[in-house]
Scaffold this motif. Structure first.
Motif: not given
Length: 262
Positions: A113-123
């Motif tokens: 998954v990509d790195s996100v500064f902030g919020l991310a949701v994944h399985p």
């Protein structure tokens, strides 16, 4: 399938999360959260951390919990002056090439998954993971001579600061220490408001303001509301800050060009 959120934030001074380990598990509103150092080795050394909250039955529930955590971190930061940078918007900061992603998926059945500064949701299935790379870099002049030259140059100039200029200088000093681009911009904008005088509107506009004030005075409004309206209407006698800023900019005859734009 269950889901997890990952909220990545930064801090302007390491040691806010004073734990000697690299991660810390805790409970929050019925779900489990892992607080993880993304650099520095331990949480007390890290300048960037993320919160992993997991075991949500639905993706929307994970997003809602992540947003809830974001807002509460922002409130804690504002109330306690923690020096956190909790982003309002989510930005992709690092990506792995599609070729590498396909190769990993083909060999291991896992998804990068990509790195996100902030919020991310994944399985939350153990098959979605993120590469995290951390490094420290220092960019500086070859020597400190430019500072001494700057002092010598400024020494020859006569400078007298009035109250507005002193306030603006103090505000800009605060802006240089901000880690958030948005906070730096808003703080600098506040300094400009202290520096740029606002001119009076045209005689016709001021006459209209006076007529509005007379109508308010003659109305049956309660005194508190009447005084509030009179103050708001009176402020219209001067031009807006945006107009004053535009007027100042229009006086620059030969603006410098930066990346093709004046």
């Amino acid at each position: 399938m269950s889901y997890r959120y990952r909220l990545t934030i930064a801090t302007t001074r390491p040691g806010v999360f004073r734990f000697p380990e690299a991660s810390k598990e805790f409970k929050l509103g019925g779900h489990t959260v892992d607080l993880v150092a993304r650099d520095g080795g331990t949480l007390e050394q890290a300048s960037k951390v993320h919160f992993d909250g997991y075991e949500f039955a639905e993706e929307a529930a994970a997003w809602a919990a992540g947003e809830r955590l974001r807002v509460r971190l922002q409130i804690l930061d504002a109330a306690l002056g923690l020096g956190l940078n909790v982003p309002h918007n989510d930005t992709v900061t690092a990506q792995t090439s599609d070729a590498v992603k396909r190769d990993i998926r083909g060999k291991f059945g896992a998804t990068i998954v990509d790195s996100v500064f902030g919020l991310a949701v994944h399985p939350h299935d153990g098959l979605h993971f993120e590469y995290v790379v951390s490094a420290d870099g220092t960019v500086h002049k070859p020597d400190g001579g430019y500072l001494l030259e700057g002092l010598a140059s400024l020494w020859a100039s006569e400078m007298v600061l009035d109250d507005a200029a002193e306030d603006a200088l103090a505000i800009i000093g605060v802006a240089t220490r901000e880690s958030s681009d948005r906070a730096r911009f808003l703080t600098t904008y506040l300094a400009l408001e202290a520096l740029i005088p606002r001119g009076a509107r045209s005689a016709e506009a001021r006459q209209l303001v006076l007529s509005f004030q007379a109508a308010i005075q003659a109305s049956d409004l309660e005194e508190a509301e009447r005084e509030s309206l009179l103050g708001a209407i009176g402020a219209l006698s001067s031009e807006s800050f945006a107009s004053a800023l535009g007027r100042l900019i229009s006086r620059i005859q030969e603006p410098p060009v930066v990346k093709g734009k004046p």
